[in-house]
Write a protein that holds these residues in place. Structure first.
Motif, PDB file in Angstrom:
ATOM      1  N   MET A  93       2.246  -0.278   2.757  1.00  0.00           N
ATOM      2  CA  MET A  93       1.572  -0.328   4.040  1.00  0.00           C
ATOM      3  C   MET A  93       0.312  -1.193   3.962  1.00  0.00           C
ATOM      4  O   MET A  93      -0.154  -1.677   4.967  1.00  0.00           O
ATOM      5  N   ARG A  94      -0.220  -1.391   2.785  1.00  0.00           N
ATOM      6  CA  ARG A  94      -1.417  -2.209   2.606  1.00  0.00           C
ATOM      7  C   ARG A  94      -1.104  -3.699   2.654  1.00  0.00           C
ATOM      8  O   ARG A  94      -1.851  -4.487   3.213  1.00  0.00           O
ATOM      9  N   TYR A  95      -0.003  -4.127   2.045  1.00  0.00           N
ATOM     10  CA  TYR A  95       0.341  -5.541   1.945  1.00  0.00           C
ATOM     11  C   TYR A  95       1.316  -6.010   3.012  1.00  0.00           C
ATOM     12  O   TYR A  95       1.426  -7.199   3.265  1.00  0.00           O
ATOM     13  N   GLY A  96       2.039  -5.095   3.598  1.00  0.00           N
ATOM     14  CA  GLY A  96       3.157  -5.452   4.461  1.00  0.00           C
ATOM     15  C   GLY A  96       4.429  -5.396   3.646  1.00  0.00           C
ATOM     16  O   GLY A  96       4.396  -5.469   2.412  1.00  0.00           O
ATOM     17  N   ILE A  97       5.545  -5.259   4.297  1.00  0.00           N
ATOM     18  CA  ILE A  97       6.817  -5.056   3.605  1.00  0.00           C
ATOM     19  C   ILE A  97       7.307  -6.336   2.945  1.00  0.00           C
ATOM     20  O   ILE A  97       7.716  -6.331   1.788  1.00  0.00           O
ATOM     21  N   SER A  98       7.258  -7.434   3.661  1.00  0.00           N
ATOM     22  CA  SER A  98       7.805  -8.685   3.118  1.00  0.00           C
ATOM     23  C   SER A  98       7.008  -9.220   1.940  1.00  0.00           C
ATOM     24  O   SER A  98       7.586  -9.728   0.978  1.00  0.00           O
ATOM     25  N   SER A  99       5.687  -9.128   2.018  1.00  0.00           N
ATOM     26  CA  SER A  99       4.874  -9.757   0.979  1.00  0.00           C
ATOM     27  C   SER A  99       4.701  -8.904  -0.273  1.00  0.00           C
ATOM     28  O   SER A  99       4.353  -9.428  -1.322  1.00  0.00           O
ATOM     29  N   VAL A 100       4.928  -7.610  -0.179  1.00  0.00           N
ATOM     30  CA  VAL A 100       4.812  -6.796  -1.384  1.00  0.00           C
ATOM     31  C   VAL A 100       6.076  -6.985  -2.223  1.00  0.00           C
ATOM     32  O   VAL A 100       7.181  -7.081  -1.696  1.00  0.00           O
ATOM     33  N   THR A 101       5.871  -7.099  -3.513  1.00  0.00           N
ATOM     34  CA  THR A 101       7.014  -7.273  -4.410  1.00  0.00           C
ATOM     35  C   THR A 101       7.152  -6.051  -5.299  1.00  0.00           C
ATOM     36  O   THR A 101       6.218  -5.252  -5.424  1.00  0.00           O
ATOM     37  N   MET A 102       8.314  -5.923  -5.898  1.00  0.00           N
ATOM     38  CA  MET A 102       8.519  -4.823  -6.842  1.00  0.00           C
ATOM     39  C   MET A 102       7.554  -4.979  -8.026  1.00  0.00           C
ATOM     40  O   MET A 102       7.111  -3.986  -8.593  1.00  0.00           O
ATOM     41  N   ASP A 103       7.180  -6.203  -8.376  1.00  0.00           N
ATOM     42  CA  ASP A 103       6.193  -6.427  -9.434  1.00  0.00           C
ATOM     43  C   ASP A 103       4.836  -5.835  -9.055  1.00  0.00           C
ATOM     44  O   ASP A 103       4.195  -5.162  -9.866  1.00  0.00           O
ATOM     45  N   ILE A 104       4.390  -6.085  -7.825  1.00  0.00           N
ATOM     46  CA  ILE A 104       3.107  -5.538  -7.362  1.00  0.00           C
ATOM     47  C   ILE A 104       3.155  -4.017  -7.357  1.00  0.00           C
ATOM     48  O   ILE A 104       2.225  -3.348  -7.813  1.00  0.00           O
ATOM     49  N   ILE A 105       4.237  -3.464  -6.870  1.00  0.00           N
ATOM     50  CA  ILE A 105       4.371  -2.005  -6.798  1.00  0.00           C
ATOM     51  C   ILE A 105       4.367  -1.400  -8.199  1.00  0.00           C
ATOM     52  O   ILE A 105       3.666  -0.413  -8.447  1.00  0.00           O
ATOM     53  N   ALA A 106       5.122  -1.997  -9.120  1.00  0.00           N
ATOM     54  CA  ALA A 106       5.158  -1.489 -10.496  1.00  0.00           C
ATOM     55  C   ALA A 106       3.763  -1.530 -11.109  1.00  0.00           C
ATOM     56  O   ALA A 106       3.327  -0.560 -11.758  1.00  0.00           O
ATOM     57  N   LYS A 107       3.052  -2.626 -10.898  1.00  0.00           N
ATOM     58  CA  LYS A 107       1.698  -2.755 -11.440  1.00  0.00           C
ATOM     59  C   LYS A 107       0.769  -1.693 -10.848  1.00  0.00           C
ATOM     60  O   LYS A 107       0.014  -1.043 -11.574  1.00  0.00           O
ATOM     61  N   GLU A 108       0.798  -1.518  -9.524  1.00  0.00           N
ATOM     62  CA  GLU A 108      -0.041  -0.512  -8.857  1.00  0.00           C
ATOM     63  C   GLU A 108       0.270   0.902  -9.352  1.00  0.00           C
ATOM     64  O   GLU A 108      -0.607   1.734  -9.472  1.00  0.00           O
ATOM     65  N   CYS A 109       1.552   1.155  -9.629  1.00  0.00           N
ATOM     66  CA  CYS A 109       1.980   2.484 -10.089  1.00  0.00           C
ATOM     67  C   CYS A 109       1.821   2.658 -11.603  1.00  0.00           C
ATOM     68  O   CYS A 109       2.083   3.743 -12.123  1.00  0.00           O
ATOM     69  N   LYS A 110       1.474   1.553 -12.261  1.00  0.00           N
ATOM     70  CA  LYS A 110       1.313   1.573 -13.723  1.00  0.00           C
ATOM     71  C   LYS A 110       2.598   2.003 -14.436  1.00  0.00           C
ATOM     72  O   LYS A 110       2.578   2.829 -15.341  1.00  0.00           O
ATOM     73  N   VAL A 111       3.699   1.424 -13.955  1.00  0.00           N
ATOM     74  CA  VAL A 111       5.002   1.629 -14.594  1.00  0.00           C
ATOM     75  C   VAL A 111       5.659   0.261 -14.762  1.00  0.00           C
ATOM     76  O   VAL A 111       5.254  -0.712 -14.129  1.00  0.00           O
ATOM     77  N   SER A 112       6.662   0.227 -15.598  1.00  0.00           N
ATOM     78  CA  SER A 112       7.380  -1.035 -15.756  1.00  0.00           C
ATOM     79  C   SER A 112       8.268  -1.272 -14.536  1.00  0.00           C
ATOM     80  O   SER A 112       8.647  -0.334 -13.821  1.00  0.00           O
ATOM     81  N   LYS A 113       8.611  -2.523 -14.335  1.00  0.00           N
ATOM     82  CA  LYS A 113       9.510  -2.865 -13.234  1.00  0.00           C
ATOM     83  C   LYS A 113      10.870  -2.188 -13.436  1.00  0.00           C
ATOM     84  O   LYS A 113      11.488  -1.720 -12.479  1.00  0.00           O
TER      85      LYS A 113
END
Length: 189
Positions: A1-21
């Motif tokens: 919800m912070r970045y928008g759906i299209s621009s957020v990547t699974m890489d960004i999400i993994a990094k934010e969650c501190k988990v591997s892709k």
């Protein structure tokens, strides 16, 4: 919800969650399933907050006013890009938002009927009608955003619509509760 759906990547999400892709893909097969899960989590989180408000309020109008403040604050934390994408591009998220909206309308209809029985809301209106008008005129951020174009103006627009709507459906008793609510310790609502 912070970045928008299209621009957020699974890489960004993994990094934010501190988990591997890889770990992220074990839990979610694709971004669409992740978006659905986030929306489900957000809905459940809001449902829990609103239930707590209901349990700690003295009447249905107080519950409504406090609930609106919680929903409004939640919307402050969502990117304008998210609303644009849900409105135009990302149909799975839009479908999920529409489903959630239908559930909210059904719950609000029960709620307005209870307020009518308490003598707070005018009884000559159908409670389902009140719920639909309330959602579409005062809480439908997606539709309001499409009209207004940015989050802060959208929230201001919805505040005006909410005040007009509530003042138009309350009884004298409801108006007294409304005025007392805003004249007391509830300046943040």
């Amino acid at each position: 919800m912070r970045y928008g759906i299209s621009s957020v990547t699974m890489d960004i999400i993994a990094k934010e969650c501190k988990v591997s892709k890889r770990t992220l893909y074990e839990a979610f097969t694709d971004k669409a399933s992740l978006v659905k899960e986030v929306l489900d989590w957000h809905r459940q989180s809001m449902k829990n907050k609103l239930a707590e408000i209901s349990n700690n309020s003295t009447n249905t109008l107080e519950t409504l006013l406090k609930s609106i403040a919680v929903v409004r604050e939640s919307m402050n934390n969502i990117s304008e890009v998210f609303f644009t994408e849900v409105s135009t591009k990302y149909s799975p998220a839009r479908e999920e938002c529409d489903r959630i909206e239908s559930q909210i309308i059904e719950g609000l209809a029960v709620y307005f009927a209870k307020g009518q029985s308490e003598g707070i809301f005018l009884s000559h209106y159908d409670s389902m009608y009140l719920a639909r008008v309330f959602i579409y005129s005062t809480l439908n951020f997606r539709l309001a955003y499409e009209k207004v174009g940015n989050i802060s103006n959208t929230l201001d627009y919805l505040d005006v619509m909410r005040e007009c709507f509530i003042r138009g459906i309350v009884t004298q008793k409801g108006l007294e509760i409304y005025n007392e609510f805003y004249n007391n310790d509830n300046k943040n609502y």
